[in-house]
Write a protein that holds these residues in place. Structure first.
Motif, PDB file in Angstrom:
ATOM      1  N   LEU A  21     -15.206  12.157   9.393  1.00 14.33           N
ATOM      2  CA  LEU A  21     -15.033  12.359   8.152  1.00 14.33           C
ATOM      3  C   LEU A  21     -14.486  10.872   7.598  1.00 14.33           C
ATOM      4  O   LEU A  21     -13.655  11.002   8.383  1.00 14.33           O
ATOM      5  CB  LEU A  21     -14.181  13.465   7.680  1.00 14.33           C
ATOM      6  N   ALA A  22     -14.890  10.039   6.196  1.00 13.43           N
ATOM      7  CA  ALA A  22     -14.329   9.189   5.600  1.00 13.43           C
ATOM      8  C   ALA A  22     -12.892   9.370   6.167  1.00 13.43           C
ATOM      9  O   ALA A  22     -12.446  10.337   5.118  1.00 13.43           O
ATOM     10  CB  ALA A  22     -14.893   8.132   4.172  1.00 13.43           C
ATOM     11  N   HIS A  23     -11.800   8.540   6.491  1.00 17.22           N
ATOM     12  CA  HIS A  23     -10.194   8.211   6.051  1.00 17.22           C
ATOM     13  C   HIS A  23      -9.437   8.086   5.255  1.00 17.22           C
ATOM     14  O   HIS A  23      -8.991   7.376   5.062  1.00 17.22           O
ATOM     15  CB  HIS A  23      -9.727   7.369   7.383  1.00 17.22           C
ATOM     16  N   ASN A  24     -10.492   8.986   4.009  1.00 19.12           N
ATOM     17  CA  ASN A  24     -10.089   8.539   2.835  1.00 19.12           C
ATOM     18  C   ASN A  24      -8.788  10.123   2.845  1.00 19.12           C
ATOM     19  O   ASN A  24      -7.802   9.190   1.638  1.00 19.12           O
ATOM     20  CB  ASN A  24     -10.977   8.292   1.680  1.00 19.12           C
ATOM     21  N   TYR A  25      -7.805  10.378   3.600  1.00 17.06           N
ATOM     22  CA  TYR A  25      -7.226  11.095   2.745  1.00 17.06           C
ATOM     23  C   TYR A  25      -6.442  11.596   4.882  1.00 17.06           C
ATOM     24  O   TYR A  25      -6.874  10.763   5.590  1.00 17.06           O
ATOM     25  CB  TYR A  25      -7.748  12.310   2.705  1.00 17.06           C
ATOM     26  N   HIS A  26      -5.219  12.055   3.840  1.00 16.78           N
ATOM     27  CA  HIS A  26      -4.546  11.651   6.056  1.00 16.78           C
ATOM     28  C   HIS A  26      -3.537  13.381   5.661  1.00 16.78           C
ATOM     29  O   HIS A  26      -2.315  13.561   5.439  1.00 16.78           O
ATOM     30  CB  HIS A  26      -3.272  10.881   5.980  1.00 16.78           C
ATOM     31  N   PRO A  27      -4.628  14.831   6.197  1.00 13.94           N
ATOM     32  CA  PRO A  27      -3.706  15.790   6.062  1.00 13.94           C
ATOM     33  C   PRO A  27      -2.489  16.206   6.699  1.00 13.94           C
ATOM     34  O   PRO A  27      -2.785  15.830   7.335  1.00 13.94           O
ATOM     35  CB  PRO A  27      -5.194  16.765   6.385  1.00 13.94           C
ATOM     36  N   LEU A  28      -1.803  16.666   6.265  1.00 12.46           N
ATOM     37  CA  LEU A  28      -1.153  17.210   7.461  1.00 12.46           C
ATOM     38  C   LEU A  28      -2.022  18.420   9.086  1.00 12.46           C
ATOM     39  O   LEU A  28      -2.915  18.789   8.345  1.00 12.46           O
ATOM     40  CB  LEU A  28      -0.414  19.355   6.706  1.00 12.46           C
ATOM     41  N   PRO A  29      -1.053  18.319   9.482  1.00 12.13           N
ATOM     42  CA  PRO A  29      -1.667  19.153  10.510  1.00 12.13           C
ATOM     43  C   PRO A  29      -2.364  20.454  10.836  1.00 12.13           C
ATOM     44  O   PRO A  29      -1.530  21.537  11.660  1.00 12.13           O
ATOM     45  CB  PRO A  29      -1.197  18.272  11.984  1.00 12.13           C
ATOM     46  N   VAL A  30      -2.912  20.876   9.404  1.00 13.99           N
ATOM     47  CA  VAL A  30      -2.607  22.795   9.663  1.00 13.99           C
ATOM     48  C   VAL A  30      -4.429  22.840   8.755  1.00 13.99           C
ATOM     49  O   VAL A  30      -4.858  22.422   7.898  1.00 13.99           O
ATOM     50  CB  VAL A  30      -1.614  23.261   8.700  1.00 13.99           C
ATOM     51  N   VAL A  31      -4.556  23.870   9.351  1.00 11.58           N
ATOM     52  CA  VAL A  31      -6.853  24.545   9.101  1.00 11.58           C
ATOM     53  C   VAL A  31      -6.047  25.254   8.710  1.00 11.58           C
ATOM     54  O   VAL A  31      -6.388  26.995   8.759  1.00 11.58           O
ATOM     55  CB  VAL A  31      -7.383  23.984  10.619  1.00 11.58           C
ATOM     56  N   VAL A  32      -6.426  25.577   7.273  1.00  6.27           N
ATOM     57  CA  VAL A  32      -6.559  26.381   6.347  1.00  6.27           C
ATOM     58  C   VAL A  32      -8.239  27.476   6.222  1.00  6.27           C
ATOM     59  O   VAL A  32      -9.088  26.473   6.432  1.00  6.27           O
ATOM     60  CB  VAL A  32      -5.902  26.205   4.668  1.00  6.27           C
ATOM     61  N   ALA A  33      -7.716  28.634   6.773  1.00  7.19           N
ATOM     62  CA  ALA A  33      -9.025  29.349   7.218  1.00  7.19           C
ATOM     63  C   ALA A  33      -8.534  30.231   5.883  1.00  7.19           C
ATOM     64  O   ALA A  33     -10.118  31.120   5.092  1.00  7.19           O
ATOM     65  CB  ALA A  33      -9.402  30.331   8.377  1.00  7.19           C
ATOM     66  N   ARG A  34      -8.126  30.835   4.857  1.00  2.98           N
ATOM     67  CA  ARG A  34      -8.245  32.086   4.410  1.00  2.98           C
ATOM     68  C   ARG A  34      -6.698  32.115   3.485  1.00  2.98           C
ATOM     69  O   ARG A  34      -5.876  31.682   4.580  1.00  2.98           O
ATOM     70  CB  ARG A  34      -7.919  33.920   4.666  1.00  2.98           C
ATOM     71  N   ALA A  35      -7.110  32.474   2.122  1.00  4.03           N
ATOM     72  CA  ALA A  35      -5.552  32.807   1.311  1.00  4.03           C
ATOM     73  C   ALA A  35      -6.019  33.711   0.445  1.00  4.03           C
ATOM     74  O   ALA A  35      -6.590  33.969   0.148  1.00  4.03           O
ATOM     75  CB  ALA A  35      -6.017  31.121   0.486  1.00  4.03           C
ATOM     76  N   GLU A  36      -4.772  34.094  -0.482  1.00  4.92           N
ATOM     77  CA  GLU A  36      -4.466  35.136  -0.850  1.00  4.92           C
ATOM     78  C   GLU A  36      -3.274  34.437  -1.921  1.00  4.92           C
ATOM     79  O   GLU A  36      -2.033  34.878  -1.465  1.00  4.92           O
ATOM     80  CB  GLU A  36      -4.383  36.466  -0.364  1.00  4.92           C
ATOM     81  N   GLY A  37      -3.144  34.794  -2.941  1.00  2.93           N
ATOM     82  CA  GLY A  37      -2.525  34.564  -4.058  1.00  2.93           C
ATOM     83  C   GLY A  37      -1.353  32.913  -3.879  1.00  2.93           C
ATOM     84  O   GLY A  37      -1.861  32.120  -3.712  1.00  2.93           O
ATOM     85  N   CYS A  38      -0.192  33.457  -2.925  1.00  4.83           N
ATOM     86  CA  CYS A  38       1.017  32.077  -2.713  1.00  4.83           C
ATOM     87  C   CYS A  38       1.245  31.772  -1.595  1.00  4.83           C
ATOM     88  O   CYS A  38       1.728  30.878  -0.757  1.00  4.83           O
ATOM     89  CB  CYS A  38       2.047  32.521  -3.167  1.00  4.83           C
TER      90      CYS A  38
END
Length: 406
Positions: A21-38
């Protein structure tokens, strides 16, 4: 038989991104897999309260059932025609969006940056065709510390050197004045001015809220000068500040409003330029376009977003919870917070630099189960989904207090 792929954890997935991946972002070290609401969940099953909401793209939370249903329904029928043909979803979407925003005409696009680029073209065309500015001489006045996107033209009028450095030569035709300074704005406007383009609240700069009367002053000034007022509501619009549009805090009606992010409900990219007919009407076939702009899937989701906002529920929620956010941050002032600005469910929080950078504070909050993102220096932004409950918001503020006072 091939063995099933082994599930990979966060650290392994993060390392896997590095070489590809091009290094145009510096994400926080969390890998999100699922989400619901907040709430989001990472690949290890840890849950986090999302207080960023995709920079306002998730105003209605993750996977809002009405929006997911609208997308599923449309996926089974039709997704794309291009604008070479009509489709049965676009006109209804445009009519309802125009009614929601009190405008006459809609130009559908995909991303926020595309909406801004489109507005630049429309303003220049209007200046030549209607105002009578000599060809090639139209100017647009913008505010310092703005954020309207990262395309070549847009970074040409950015004052953020990280966005600009190394990307010239830059597009001419822009004048930059201080934000929230009507005198400076008036001095920059002349007979060549096509438009004044500003954010009613500057988001990327740290949720900078202008003085009362500033937006009214911009409207009056542009009207006197015979130029357009273009309001970039891509982050501030669609309920975020307690109104459908942030300009409504001063009952101001711009000539053109730019929408994006939340307009796609966190499902597909949808943006739009909405405005007066005599302004958007300067475009003729072949002068501007987008293969995906106004596609049936986007129009279906966008219509469902408009339906949610037509009830007024989400605007009311932002307005009702605004004091909870404001008072919670006020209570932390002097206890790790050195200043903050808020409007609706949106805040820029300046943390004492002695406690860490904005990035470091964001990482500490992440470890406590709350996701935010830093902006400049030691400033973090809070922009929870408008579906957040009072208890969830108070819990998040309690976590911020814990991180700042530990």
């Amino acid at each position: 038989m091939t063995a099933p792929a082994r599930p990979r954890g966060s650290e392994e997935l993060i390392r896997a991104e590095e070489p590809v991946l091009a290094h145009n972002y510096h994400p926080l070290p969390v890998v999100v897999a699922r989400a619901e609401g907040c709430w989001v969940e990472d690949v290890e099953g840890r849950r986090y309260l999302d207080l960023l909401a995709g920079y306002s793209a998730l105003n209605f939370g993750h996977r809002h059932p009405a929006l997911v249903e609208a997308a599923h329904r449309q996926l089974d029928r039709l997704t794309l025609t291009s604008r070479a043909f009509h489709n049965d979803r676009l006109a209804g979407f445009a009519e309802r969006l125009a009614a929601l925003t009190g405008t006459d005409m809609v130009l559908p696009m995909n991303t926020g940056a595309e909406a801004v680029e489109s507005a630049v073209k429309v303003a220049r065309k209007w200046a030549y065709d209607v105002k009578g500015v000599p060809d090639g001489r139209a100017t647009i006045v913008v505010a310092a510390d703005n954020f309207h996107g990262r395309t070549t033209t847009i970074v040409s009028f950015s004052t953020d050197e990280t966005a600009r450095s190394g990307f010239g030569p830059f597009t001419p035709g822009f004048r930059i004045v201080p934000y929230n300074d009507l005198a400076a704005l008036e001095s920059a406007v002349d007979e060549t001015t096509a438009a004044v383009l500003i954010e009613p609240v500057q988001g990327e700069a740290g949720v900078i809220v202008p003085d009362d009367g500033y937006l009214t002053g911009v409207r009056e000034l542009t009207r006197r000068a015979g130029c357009l007022f273009v309001a970039d509501e891509i982050q501030s619009g669609l309920g975020r500040t307690g109104h459908t549009l942030a300009v409504e805090h001063e009952s101001v009606r711009p000539d053109v409003v730019l929408l994006g992010k939340a307009l796609g409900g966190g499902i597909v990219p949808v943006s739009a330029v909405v405005g007066r007919r005599e302004v958007l009407g300067v475009l003729h076939p072949g002068e501007h376009g987008s293969t995906f702009g106004g596609n049936p899937l986007a129009a279906a989701v966008g219509t469902a977003v408009v339906e949610l906002l037509e009830t007024g529920e989400y605007q009311r929620r932002a307005a009702e919870l605004a004091p909870v956010l404001r008072d919670g941050l006020r209570a932390l002032t002097g206890r790790g917070v050195v200043g903050f600005r808020s409007r609706g469910l949106w805040a820029g929080v300046d943390v004492d630099p002695a406690l860490g950078t904005g990035r470091e504070i964001s990482e500490r909050l992440m470890r406590e189960g709350v996701l935010v993102k830093d902006t400049h220096g030691s400033t973090i932004r809070l922009a929870p989904p408008l579906t957040i409950t009072r208890g969830e918001l108070e819990g998040a503020l309690g976590t911020l207090e814990k991180v700042l006072t530990a």
